[in-house]
Design a protein around this motif. Sequence first.
Motif, PDB file in Angstrom:
ATOM      1  N   VAL A  33     -10.436  14.166   2.106  1.00 33.48           N
ATOM      2  CA  VAL A  33     -11.370  13.749   0.682  1.00 33.48           C
ATOM      3  C   VAL A  33     -11.302  12.276   0.474  1.00 33.48           C
ATOM      4  CG1 VAL A  33     -11.551  14.350  -1.670  1.00 33.48           C
ATOM      5  CG2 VAL A  33     -10.630  16.089  -0.334  1.00 33.48           C
ATOM      6  N   LEU A  34     -12.362  11.609   0.402  1.00 35.87           N
ATOM      7  CA  LEU A  34     -12.482  10.242   0.174  1.00 35.87           C
ATOM      8  C   LEU A  34     -12.809  10.059  -1.478  1.00 35.87           C
ATOM      9  CD1 LEU A  34     -12.639   7.301   1.094  1.00 35.87           C
ATOM     10  CD2 LEU A  34     -15.117   7.669   1.343  1.00 35.87           C
ATOM     11  N   LYS A  35     -11.613   9.516  -2.058  1.00 34.51           N
ATOM     12  CA  LYS A  35     -11.690   9.179  -3.511  1.00 34.51           C
ATOM     13  C   LYS A  35     -11.336   7.654  -3.725  1.00 34.51           C
ATOM     14  CE  LYS A  35      -9.899  13.241  -6.121  1.00 34.51           C
ATOM     15  NZ  LYS A  35      -8.909  13.590  -6.647  1.00 34.51           N
ATOM     16  N   ASP A  36     -12.692   7.268  -4.293  1.00 28.86           N
ATOM     17  CA  ASP A  36     -12.413   5.566  -4.469  1.00 28.86           C
ATOM     18  C   ASP A  36     -11.990   4.881  -3.303  1.00 28.86           C
ATOM     19  OD1 ASP A  36     -13.534   6.127  -7.160  1.00 28.86           O
ATOM     20  OD2 ASP A  36     -11.482   6.666  -7.778  1.00 28.86           O
ATOM     21  N   ASP A  37     -10.495   4.340  -3.457  1.00 27.30           N
ATOM     22  CA  ASP A  37     -10.127   3.322  -2.375  1.00 27.30           C
ATOM     23  C   ASP A  37      -8.945   4.226  -1.618  1.00 27.30           C
ATOM     24  OD1 ASP A  37      -8.395   3.487  -4.322  1.00 27.30           O
ATOM     25  OD2 ASP A  37      -8.047   1.272  -4.262  1.00 27.30           O
ATOM     26  N   LYS A  38      -8.920   5.535  -1.660  1.00 30.74           N
ATOM     27  CA  LYS A  38      -8.037   6.399  -0.830  1.00 30.74           C
ATOM     28  C   LYS A  38      -8.493   7.668  -0.260  1.00 30.74           C
ATOM     29  CE  LYS A  38      -6.506   8.801  -5.070  1.00 30.74           C
ATOM     30  NZ  LYS A  38      -5.571   8.867  -6.062  1.00 30.74           N
ATOM     31  N   ILE A  39      -7.753   7.996   0.887  1.00 28.75           N
ATOM     32  CA  ILE A  39      -8.256   9.258   1.406  1.00 28.75           C
ATOM     33  C   ILE A  39      -7.014  10.294   1.208  1.00 28.75           C
ATOM     34  CG2 ILE A  39      -8.632  10.244   3.788  1.00 28.75           C
ATOM     35  CD1 ILE A  39      -9.197   7.397   4.624  1.00 28.75           C
ATOM     36  N   GLU A  40      -7.451  11.469   0.825  1.00 30.23           N
ATOM     37  CA  GLU A  40      -6.392  12.574   0.680  1.00 30.23           C
ATOM     38  C   GLU A  40      -6.732  13.690   1.602  1.00 30.23           C
ATOM     39  OE1 GLU A  40      -7.246  13.950  -3.461  1.00 30.23           O
ATOM     40  OE2 GLU A  40      -6.414  11.935  -4.318  1.00 30.23           O
ATOM     41  N   ILE A  41      -5.548  14.189   2.128  1.00 31.32           N
ATOM     42  CA  ILE A  41      -5.555  14.998   3.244  1.00 31.32           C
ATOM     43  C   ILE A  41      -4.873  16.363   2.745  1.00 31.32           C
ATOM     44  CG2 ILE A  41      -4.799  15.623   5.502  1.00 31.32           C
ATOM     45  CD1 ILE A  41      -4.871  12.691   6.155  1.00 31.32           C
ATOM     46  N   TYR A  42      -5.377  17.488   2.673  1.00 30.39           N
ATOM     47  CA  TYR A  42      -5.052  18.956   2.477  1.00 30.39           C
ATOM     48  C   TYR A  42      -4.842  19.819   3.309  1.00 30.39           C
ATOM     49  CZ  TYR A  42      -5.969  16.582  -2.168  1.00 30.39           C
ATOM     50  OH  TYR A  42      -5.891  15.973  -3.087  1.00 30.39           O
TER      51      TYR A  42
END
Length: 74
Positions: A33-42
């Motif tokens: 998931v691309l959120k603003d200035d970060k990438i989250e991985i689930y």
Amino acid sequence: MEEVVIKKVDEQGRIVIPKEWRTRFNTDEFIMVLKDDKIEIYPKVSNLSKLIDSVEVDELTDDWHELKRKIYRL
């Protein structure tokens, strides 16, 4: 417990998820998931029964995609 590792992007643009992490979640599929200035991985959960009672729901929604996204964020 928080664990941090630093990984470089390889020549083909890939980032390797450590084997211990992949084994912990027992999956080879992950949601990014691309959120603003970060990438989250689930980890992708294939058996949703594991998530029963993991989310408080006041009322059912018409937007099932949004509910699914909220569950994956847990």
